[in-house]
Scaffold this motif. Structure first.
Motif, PDB file in Angstrom:
ATOM      1  N   GLN A 212       4.334  39.571  58.095  1.00 37.14           N
ATOM      2  CA  GLN A 212       3.149  38.825  57.658  1.00 37.14           C
ATOM      3  C   GLN A 212       2.019  38.894  58.675  1.00 37.14           C
ATOM      4  O   GLN A 212       0.846  38.765  58.313  1.00 37.14           O
ATOM      5  N   HIS A 213       2.351  39.089  59.945  1.00 31.47           N
ATOM      6  CA  HIS A 213       1.345  39.176  61.012  1.00 31.47           C
ATOM      7  C   HIS A 213       1.281  40.604  61.567  1.00 31.47           C
ATOM      8  O   HIS A 213       1.071  40.815  62.759  1.00 31.47           O
ATOM      9  N   ALA A 214       1.462  41.568  60.682  1.00 32.94           N
ATOM     10  CA  ALA A 214       1.535  42.964  61.118  1.00 32.94           C
ATOM     11  C   ALA A 214       0.287  43.401  61.877  1.00 32.94           C
ATOM     12  O   ALA A 214       0.370  44.238  62.786  1.00 32.94           O
ATOM     13  N   ALA A 215      -0.856  42.849  61.545  1.00 31.69           N
ATOM     14  CA  ALA A 215      -2.095  43.249  62.219  1.00 31.69           C
ATOM     15  C   ALA A 215      -2.075  42.887  63.697  1.00 31.69           C
ATOM     16  O   ALA A 215      -2.783  43.501  64.503  1.00 31.69           O
ATOM     17  N   GLU A 216      -1.264  41.900  64.063  1.00 32.25           N
ATOM     18  CA  GLU A 216      -1.193  41.465  65.454  1.00 32.25           C
ATOM     19  C   GLU A 216      -0.073  42.162  66.231  1.00 32.25           C
ATOM     20  O   GLU A 216       0.056  41.952  67.435  1.00 32.25           O
ATOM     21  N   VAL A 217       0.741  42.956  65.541  1.00 32.30           N
ATOM     22  CA  VAL A 217       1.938  43.532  66.147  1.00 32.30           C
ATOM     23  C   VAL A 217       1.720  45.020  66.394  1.00 32.30           C
ATOM     24  O   VAL A 217       1.588  45.805  65.456  1.00 32.30           O
ATOM     25  N   THR A 218       1.688  45.394  67.661  1.00 34.25           N
ATOM     26  CA  THR A 218       1.625  46.823  68.003  1.00 34.25           C
ATOM     27  C   THR A 218       3.013  47.410  68.189  1.00 34.25           C
ATOM     28  O   THR A 218       3.194  48.632  68.164  1.00 34.25           O
ATOM     29  N   GLY A 219       3.980  46.552  68.375  1.00 35.42           N
ATOM     30  CA  GLY A 219       5.356  46.983  68.538  1.00 35.42           C
ATOM     31  C   GLY A 219       6.224  45.785  68.860  1.00 35.42           C
ATOM     32  O   GLY A 219       5.796  44.884  69.580  1.00 35.42           O
ATOM     33  N   VAL A 220       7.446  45.764  68.295  1.00 35.25           N
ATOM     34  CA  VAL A 220       8.362  44.669  68.575  1.00 35.25           C
ATOM     35  C   VAL A 220       9.641  45.238  69.170  1.00 35.25           C
ATOM     36  O   VAL A 220      10.156  46.266  68.711  1.00 35.25           O
ATOM     37  N   LEU A 221      10.125  44.588  70.213  1.00 28.66           N
ATOM     38  CA  LEU A 221      11.390  44.961  70.842  1.00 28.66           C
ATOM     39  C   LEU A 221      12.455  43.989  70.355  1.00 28.66           C
ATOM     40  O   LEU A 221      12.347  42.778  70.569  1.00 28.66           O
ATOM     41  N   LEU A 222      13.483  44.504  69.684  1.00 35.14           N
ATOM     42  CA  LEU A 222      14.579  43.677  69.204  1.00 35.14           C
ATOM     43  C   LEU A 222      15.667  43.625  70.268  1.00 35.14           C
ATOM     44  O   LEU A 222      16.097  44.665  70.781  1.00 35.14           O
ATOM     45  N   VAL A 223      16.127  42.435  70.554  1.00 31.26           N
ATOM     46  CA  VAL A 223      17.177  42.232  71.555  1.00 31.26           C
ATOM     47  C   VAL A 223      18.363  41.585  70.855  1.00 31.26           C
ATOM     48  O   VAL A 223      18.259  40.458  70.367  1.00 31.26           O
ATOM     49  N   GLY A 224      19.463  42.296  70.768  1.00 28.58           N
ATOM     50  CA  GLY A 224      20.634  41.803  70.063  1.00 28.58           C
ATOM     51  C   GLY A 224      20.564  42.005  68.568  1.00 28.58           C
ATOM     52  O   GLY A 224      21.553  41.794  67.859  1.00 28.58           O
ATOM     53  N   ASP A 225      19.453  42.398  68.063  1.00 30.73           N
ATOM     54  CA  ASP A 225      19.235  42.602  66.628  1.00 30.73           C
ATOM     55  C   ASP A 225      19.170  44.101  66.358  1.00 30.73           C
ATOM     56  O   ASP A 225      18.302  44.800  66.900  1.00 30.73           O
ATOM     57  N   ALA A 226      20.091  44.588  65.525  1.00 28.82           N
ATOM     58  CA  ALA A 226      20.136  46.024  65.238  1.00 28.82           C
ATOM     59  C   ALA A 226      19.917  46.306  63.757  1.00 28.82           C
ATOM     60  O   ALA A 226      20.384  47.317  63.238  1.00 28.82           O
ATOM     61  N   GLN A 227      19.210  45.425  63.053  1.00 28.52           N
ATOM     62  CA  GLN A 227      18.927  45.621  61.628  1.00 28.52           C
ATOM     63  C   GLN A 227      17.416  45.703  61.398  1.00 28.52           C
ATOM     64  O   GLN A 227      16.825  44.806  60.801  1.00 28.52           O
ATOM     65  N   PRO A 228      16.770  46.740  61.832  1.00 24.81           N
ATOM     66  CA  PRO A 228      15.306  46.790  61.745  1.00 24.81           C
ATOM     67  C   PRO A 228      14.764  47.326  60.431  1.00 24.81           C
ATOM     68  O   PRO A 228      13.551  47.439  60.273  1.00 24.81           O
ATOM     69  N   PHE A 229      15.640  47.650  59.463  1.00 27.95           N
ATOM     70  CA  PHE A 229      15.183  48.369  58.274  1.00 27.95           C
ATOM     71  C   PHE A 229      14.025  47.680  57.563  1.00 27.95           C
ATOM     72  O   PHE A 229      13.085  48.324  57.108  1.00 27.95           O
ATOM     73  N   ASP A 230      14.067  46.352  57.456  1.00 25.48           N
ATOM     74  CA  ASP A 230      13.058  45.642  56.667  1.00 25.48           C
ATOM     75  C   ASP A 230      11.737  45.437  57.388  1.00 25.48           C
ATOM     76  O   ASP A 230      10.784  44.932  56.787  1.00 25.48           O
ATOM     77  N   LEU A 231      11.648  45.806  58.647  1.00 29.25           N
ATOM     78  CA  LEU A 231      10.406  45.608  59.397  1.00 29.25           C
ATOM     79  C   LEU A 231       9.379  46.674  59.033  1.00 29.25           C
ATOM     80  O   LEU A 231       9.678  47.871  59.019  1.00 29.25           O
ATOM     81  N   ASP A 232       8.163  46.229  58.771  1.00 28.98           N
ATOM     82  CA  ASP A 232       7.063  47.133  58.441  1.00 28.98           C
ATOM     83  C   ASP A 232       6.219  47.488  59.661  1.00 28.98           C
ATOM     84  O   ASP A 232       5.200  48.171  59.528  1.00 28.98           O
ATOM     85  N   VAL A 233       6.609  46.994  60.822  1.00 32.70           N
ATOM     86  CA  VAL A 233       5.837  47.210  62.045  1.00 32.70           C
ATOM     87  C   VAL A 233       6.611  48.157  62.964  1.00 32.70           C
ATOM     88  O   VAL A 233       7.823  48.322  62.809  1.00 32.70           O
ATOM     89  N   PRO A 234       5.938  48.795  63.926  1.00 36.53           N
ATOM     90  CA  PRO A 234       6.651  49.643  64.889  1.00 36.53           C
ATOM     91  C   PRO A 234       7.713  48.829  65.627  1.00 36.53           C
ATOM     92  O   PRO A 234       7.482  47.681  66.012  1.00 36.53           O
ATOM     93  N   VAL A 235       8.883  49.426  65.819  1.00 36.13           N
ATOM     94  CA  VAL A 235      10.005  48.669  66.364  1.00 36.13           C
ATOM     95  C   VAL A 235      10.789  49.521  67.361  1.00 36.13           C
ATOM     96  O   VAL A 235      10.940  50.733  67.182  1.00 36.13           O
ATOM     97  N   LEU A 236      11.253  48.881  68.422  1.00 39.63           N
ATOM     98  CA  LEU A 236      12.213  49.455  69.354  1.00 39.63           C
ATOM     99  C   LEU A 236      13.465  48.585  69.304  1.00 39.63           C
ATOM    100  O   LEU A 236      13.372  47.355  69.308  1.00 39.63           O
ATOM    101  N   TYR A 237      14.624  49.212  69.255  1.00 39.45           N
ATOM    102  CA  TYR A 237      15.878  48.462  69.168  1.00 39.45           C
ATOM    103  C   TYR A 237      16.999  49.337  69.693  1.00 39.45           C
ATOM    104  O   TYR A 237      16.816  50.522  69.981  1.00 39.45           O
ATOM    105  N   ASN A 238      18.167  48.769  69.818  1.00 39.78           N
ATOM    106  CA  ASN A 238      19.354  49.546  70.141  1.00 39.78           C
ATOM    107  C   ASN A 238      20.562  48.882  69.502  1.00 39.78           C
ATOM    108  O   ASN A 238      20.578  47.668  69.295  1.00 39.78           O
ATOM    109  N   THR A 239      21.566  49.679  69.151  1.00 37.85           N
ATOM    110  CA  THR A 239      22.808  49.105  68.648  1.00 37.85           C
ATOM    111  C   THR A 239      23.614  48.564  69.825  1.00 37.85           C
ATOM    112  O   THR A 239      23.314  48.845  70.990  1.00 37.85           O
TER     113      THR A 239
END
Length: 737
Positions: A616-643
């Motif tokens: 919903q706030h995609a305009a404010e998000v240049t990238g999100v780092l997921l910590v402990g979360d390895a289910q990024p499929f539904d994100l419409d914003v650039p994402v960094l993650y790890n299993t």
């Protein structure tokens, strides 16, 4: 044109049918024993507690409680059509059209392959369709892999290839249509004794109409957005990343995305075809679901050829209604595809053996079997053990014992080498590109397995050990073996009440057949391999369910008496009705089959609240780092993650660094937000789970907040996760003001 030779069939002697002979043959006594067996099993089945109780359930929930959805039929139906509009129907129609087109192209490609092998003319229309679909789907998968490795994931290439395949097959079909019709007419003729058996049991192909509700559930469920963890972690996430980057490459942050992804390539193909990763993912998810009906048709073909039509019809009905199979198929998991390829490879070996016994040996059928076995490996590594090894052993054994005229063992061994070599060579064509890709990109063709032998890019001794431990058998206790056997035959939550009791009847005294013994032996082999070599989750034995379904089809024909016909009709009716209630009652998965897909995409029941916030706030998000979360499929914003089995990206950024260095590292990666999924981290740290780095502690993030590197976004109610905004250099965080 001369008619081709009619395929030979091993049709069993029909069972005795006269009422006068029942007492003499002991059928009456056996029927009473069978009634007792069915009654005891069904009572135990419906009283078995569910390990996966429906949401909101309190106390022990028994399987029989799932009948309750039938009492609320009006509410359930309203749920099915909730949110249904012409727009929602149009969305699904478009996805089905694209998926159907891909399946048609795959079948045409497979048909060309069967022609090239020279085996198509000896098969019935049904056999030819099912085998062609299997060959073609794996062929399209490998084609997509090659395109991706070349960085050529382009719509125009895919369309040009599809049109070429269809035109080539159309030309072949036009030229050979008269001969093909003759072949079909002779090949589908049933032996008289088999036809009489079908007539006495009164089970014709018309019974297959009972499968349509389950096929509809599979298709409607396949059209819905994914819910399963693994699907959102890599089954659909990996194709999404490949599509967005325009090529298939090594993903160091997702260990699973570097394994064979045979079915996932169909999702990637769907994304290319529609030009959108989210809708394309639903195309691929629908195609993954199609493997279940294909396997049911394969069972129909096997039963018809090697027993009689009734066996095939009942095996197909039992299989397509198994809750495990329907759930796997609707959720986008790949075990249904694995099961289909295992069954088809086994079928092709049976065809080869039949031709060999008839004095018409043809290693071309072994090439077909090998390619399909390779397709199974392209779905999951365990297929090497479940499929390739036992079929190789069977081919070697049949080839060895059939060469009795050769007196020396060396000569007989040499006679084995050619058919086995053909099978293994074709198998390498079916899955070899995946191993070659890993060898080039990681240095380990079996990545991430066999770390000690090959090593592998991005792997360390620690995470390699963690992965191996998580996927290894927990023990070798005989009591565990008995418990697991009970799970597979009775207690596992999503079994069918038809499966075990009918399969057991296949081994009943005089009705025992060589086919039944062979299939039972294969199933026991898979079960043994599952118990000895895997971490024993249910999904890893699901690919053996077609074998049990085939046994059930054989067992259902143990007698053709009037009393058994009535019993069988009752048991099948109860089983199908229960399975349908389980699958559509909304107690397991979302059953809003016709709701608007865009509504379901953002549904708070499905998507993590912080994921929804970021979208919903995609305009404010240049990238999100997921910590402990390895289910990024539904994100419409650039994402960094790890299993959990890969190096923790946040730990690499923050451990041993000053707050200024951490801030600089986050800026360098264009990370504007950090999401910490404490619920997932706690789950990983729970007893018996995979484990996760000890570095992830609340104090680490508290220090970064205090230092003005991170700023907490106001907490979502009743949610364990935390979202932080990265404070840019020179900006003063609100917490520091």
């Amino acid at each position: 044109m001369a008619n081709p030779a009619k395929p030979r069939r091993n049709v069993p002697t029909r069972p005795p049918a006269s009422a006068e002979g029942l007492a003499r043959n002991g059928i009456g006594a056996r029927l009473i024993l069978v009634w007792g067996w069915l009654a005891i099993y069904l009572v135990a089945f419906f009283l078995a507690p569910l390990a996966s109780a429906p949401p909101g359930a309190a106390g022990v929930v028994r399987r029989g409680n799932l009948w309750s959805s039938l009492l609320l039929a009006d509410e359930v139906f309203q749920r099915w059509i909730e949110g249904c509009t012409w727009h929602a129907l149009g969305q699904r129609g478009m996805i089905l059209l694209v998926a159907g087109t891909i399946l048609a192209v795959a079948t045409a490609a497979g048909s060309i392959g069967l022609r090239a092998l020279g085996v198509g003319r000896t098969l019935t229309r049904l056999e030819r369709f099912v085998l062609a679909a299997g060959v073609g789907l794996n062929g399209l998968s490998l084609f997509t892999l090659v395109l991706g490795l070349c960085g050529a994931l382009r719509y125009e290439i895919v369309v040009a290839a599809g049109l070429t395949i269809v035109l080539v097959e159309a030309v072949f079909w036009w030229r050979q249509r008269s001969g093909r019709q003759d072949s079909i007419a002779s090949a589908t003729h049933l032996d008289a004794s088999a036809r009489e058996t079908d007539e006495r049991l009164q089970i014709s192909r018309g019974w297959l109409w009972l499968a349509l509700p389950f096929v509809a559930v599979i298709l409607l469920g396949g059209l819905m957005p994914p819910l399963d963890f693994d699907v959102r972690e890599y089954h659909l996430q990996a194709p999404k990343e490949f599509y967005l980057s325009g090529r298939i490459t090594f993903l160091p942050h997702n260990v699973y995305a570097n394994m064979p992804l045979g079915t996932e390539m169909l999702s990637l193909l769907g994304m290319i075809a529609v030009g959108d990763w989210w809708i394309g993912a639903l195309v691929g998810k629908t195609l993954i679901g199609v493997f279940a009906p294909l396997a049911a048709l394969g069972l129909l073909a096997i039963g018809t050829r090697f027993a009689w039509q009734t066996v095939g019809v009942l095996a197909a009905l039992v299989y397509i209604s198994i809750p495990w199979i329907v759930l796997e198929s609707t959720q986008g998991l790949v075990e249904g595809a694995f099961a289909f390829y295992l069954l088809m490879a086994f079928y092709a070996v049976l065809l080869w053996r039949q031709r060999r016994q008839a004095g018409e040996p043809s290693n071309r059928l072994l090439a077909l079997a090998g390619f399909l076995a390779g397709a199974a490996v392209s779905c999951k590594y365990p297929a090497v053990v479940y499929c390739v090894l036992p079929l190789s052993g069977a081919i070697a054994y049949v080839s060895f014992v059939s060469q009795a005229n050769i007196k020396t063992y060396a000569g007989r061994a040499a006679a084995v080498a050619r058919p086995l070599g053909v099978f293994l060579l074709a198998c390498s064509l079916g899955c070899g590109p995946w191993f070659a890709k890993n060898a080039v990109l990681t240095g380990n063709p079996t990545y991430p397995l066999l770390y000690n032998l090959f090593d592998g890019q991005s792997r360390t001794p620690e995470n390699a050990r963690q992965f191996a431990q998580a996927h290894s058998p927990p023990n070798y206790d005989p009591s565990d073996l008995l418990r697991r056997a009970a799970d597979v035959t009775l207690s596992s939550d999503w079994l069918s009440p038809l499966l075990t009791p009918l399969a057991a009847l296949a081994l009943l005294g005089a009705r025992r057949s060589r086919l039944a013994l062979l299939v039972a032996g294969y199933f026991l082999f898979v079960f043994g391999a599952w118990w000895l070599l895997t971490h024993r989750i249910d999904r890893f034995w699901v690919p053996a369910l077609p074998l049990l379904a085939l046994l059930a089809g054989v067992g259902a024909t143990w007698s053709d008496t009037r009393w058994w016909r009535s019993t069988l009709a009752f048991v099948i009716g109860i089983g199908l009705l229960f399975n349908f209630a389980v699958l559509t009652g909304g107690q397991l998965v979302d059953n809003r089959y016709l709701a608007d897909l865009q509504v379901l995409r953002a549904d708070p029941q499905r998507i993590d609240p912080w994921h929804a916030y970021l979208n919903q706030h995609a305009a404010e998000v240049t990238g999100v780092l997921l910590v402990g979360d390895a289910q990024p499929f539904d994100l419409d914003v650039p994402v960094l993650y790890n299993t959990v089995f890969d190096d923790c990206l946040f730990e690499q950024i923050a451990r041993g660094r000053t707050s200024q260095q951490v801030q600089a590292a986050l800026d360098e990666r264009k990370i504007s937000h950090v999401y910490v999924a404490w619920g997932e981290i706690d789950r990983y740290r729970s007893q018996g789970n995979y484990g996760i780095t000890d570095y992830l502690q609340p104090e680490v993030f508290d220090r970064l907040v205090a230092a003005g590197v991170l700023e907490a976004v106001p907490q979502k109610a009743d949610h364990a996760g935390q979202l932080f905004r990265v404070v840019r250099r020179g900006e003063v965080s609100k917490s520091s003001r």
